[in-house]
Write an enzyme that holds these catalytic residues in place. Structure first.
Site, PDB file in Angstrom:
ATOM      1  NE  ARG A  66      -3.724  -2.213   0.255  1.00 50.49           N
ATOM      2  CZ  ARG A  66      -4.323  -2.854  -0.847  1.00 50.49           C
ATOM      3  NH1 ARG A  66      -3.833  -2.828  -1.969  1.00 50.49           N
ATOM      4  NH2 ARG A  66      -5.281  -3.885  -0.549  1.00 50.49           N
ATOM      5  CG  ASN A  96      -2.634  -3.092  -6.787  1.00 44.56           C
ATOM      6  OD1 ASN A  96      -1.901  -3.416  -6.004  1.00 44.56           O
ATOM      7  ND2 ASN A  96      -3.767  -3.486  -6.599  1.00 44.56           N
ATOM      8  CG  ASP A 306      -4.311 -11.566  -2.905  1.00 43.47           C
ATOM      9  OD1 ASP A 306      -3.734 -10.212  -2.989  1.00 43.47           O
ATOM     10  OD2 ASP A 306      -5.376 -11.391  -3.723  1.00 43.47           O
TER      11      ASP A 306
HETATM   12 ZN   LIG Z   1      -5.076 -10.203  -7.920  1.00 39.78          ZN
END
Ligand SMILES: [Zn+2]
Length: 426
Positions: A66, A96, A306
């Site tokens: 993050r 991301n 994840d």
């Molecule tokens: Zn993913």
């Protein structure tokens, strides 16, 4: 020097399982053997590993730290502290962030934060396309020079077969794996869980298993066309695994990972609580059985968390509106021991492989306990009883469906570059 003695060394890469001492000097392993006794003149710190497994350092192929952009949810500092508590010595962080890690300056920023604040190694993964928007290619070569270990547009699949082809041609020339979040976005649209009796009962929009498998089929085709390395992220469905197995039989460089929540829970466990909302969503019982079989027999290459932290405020909304994802570092090993070892499905060495040489191979690296190798080790107990309390987590976020779960087996200490990065106190 650090001497880790009296432990049981389990090193799948060398097919070794037995009692041995490991002597570390600086950032490297100096020697492995029985009754290693450095001369008394030397300054040696001792770690008594009696009753513990001494494994190569765990690698997590898939997490979200993050930073930059969403520091209230997690930072490199807090995330890697949680990773160390989970026994991970290296974590691969997804691109991301805000901004997206699609250029070398963001990659360098993450690595600078890691150098200044991280408890474990951070291996950034770069975006495949600019902004992960699925149009032009990201600056893959420059990011590789800066230190990325793979490319992905995680959060979504690489948008089109044509773009995937370009990414794979490029990645192949740079010897980087392409990690796919395999999902047919048209079939997924608006879904918040797996389609089935539970989604009907809860009145939540579901998606079928084909959502993932359709994209895996496409990805395998482009992999065959380009000769690149394809790694399927957080695989949740039997049909997807069958495609990966078939690709492996054909000799293609296709690998895959499974998360602890997908091999532990099913869609039947979903309640109207956003800690059960993740993407891909929890799958059917038959899917979970297939994943467990793949983890045991080698069809699956790695366990990846994840780890996807979200602030309480962002998760504390209606199920439909909550973001996808749960935290995962601190519970991963215990869940794997529960599902695979204590259940009798797989030997301990296989679980160690899924956290060490398995993920290492995906990245084109090796992971073993031998002289000259990096001094990264994970020490754990298969028997230690403990209860996971999200409120006590090192992560800044609390979004775990495993809050309050009792476990048998736990990480006990994490050694990174010859230093004890974390050690369990109780
Ligand atoms: Zn993913």
């Amino acid at each position: 020097m650090l001497l880790i003695h009296n432990g049981r060394v389990v090193d799948p890469a060398r097919n070794f399982d037995g009692s041995a001492d490991v002597l570390l000097e600086g950032e490297k392993i100096l020697r492995v053997g029985t009754k290693l006794d450095p001369s008394p003149a030397k300054d040696v710190q001792r770690f008594d590993a009696s009753g513990l497994i001494v494994a190569p350092g765990f690698i997590d192929l898939h997490c979200h730290l993050r930073e930059p952009g969403n520091e209230p949810a997690e930072t490199v500092e807090s995330g890697t502290r949680a990773a160390a508590r989970g026994g991970f010595t290296a974590v691969c962080c997804m691109p991301n962030t805000q901004p997206v890690n699609d250029n070398a300056s963001v990659t360098r920023f993450i690595l600078d934060r890691a150098a200044a604040t991280a408890s474990v190694r951070v291996w950034p993964i770069g975006a495949a396309s600019k902004g992960s928007l699925g149009e032009g290619l990201a600056e893959i070569a420059a990011m590789k020079d800066a230190g990325i270990v793979a490319v992905t547009d995680d959060g979504k699949p690489i948008a089109t077969a044509k773009l995937l082809r370009h990414v794979m041609e490029y990645a192949r020339s740079l010897d980087l794996p392409v990690i796919e979040h395999s999902e047919d976005v048209s079939l997924f649209a608006g879904a918040v869980m797996r389609e089935g009796a539970t989604s009907v009962r809860l009145g939540l929009r579901g998606m079928p298993a084909a959502t993932e498998a359709i994209c895996v089929a496409r990805d395998v085709q482009i992999c065959a066309l380009t000769g690149a390395r394809l790694h399927v992220a957080h695989m949740s469905a039997k049909d997807s695994l069958d495609l990966v197995r078939e690709a492996k039989r054909r000799g293609l460089a296709v690998t895959c990972e499974v998360t602890p929540h997908h091999f532990t829970l099913t869609d039947e466990d979903v309640v109207y609580d956003s800690r059960y909302k993740m993407n891909p969503p929890l799958a059917s019982r038959a899917d979970r059985e297939a994943l467990l079989a793949g983890l045991a027999d080698g069809g699956v290459d790695a366990i990846a968390t994840d780890h996807a932290p979200h602030t309480q405020a962002s998760k504390d909304v209606e199920f439909d509106r909550a973001p996808f994802g749960i935290t995962g570092f601190e519970t991963a090993l215990s869940l794997a021991l529960e599902a695979l070892v204590h259940s009798g499905r797989a030997p301990l060495a296989r679980v160690v492989e899924l956290f060490t040489s398995g993920p290492a191979r995906v990245l084109g690296k090796s992971r073993t306990i031998a002289a000259g190798e990096p001094a990264d080790l994970t020490l754990f107990s298969t028997e230690h009883r403990w209860t996971f309390r999200a409120a006590d987590s090192a992560s800044k976020s609390r979004n775990s469906p495993f809050d309050g779960r009792e476990f048998r087996g736990a990480p006990m200490a994490t050694v990174v570059a010859g230093r004890v990065a974390w050690r369990r106190e109780k």
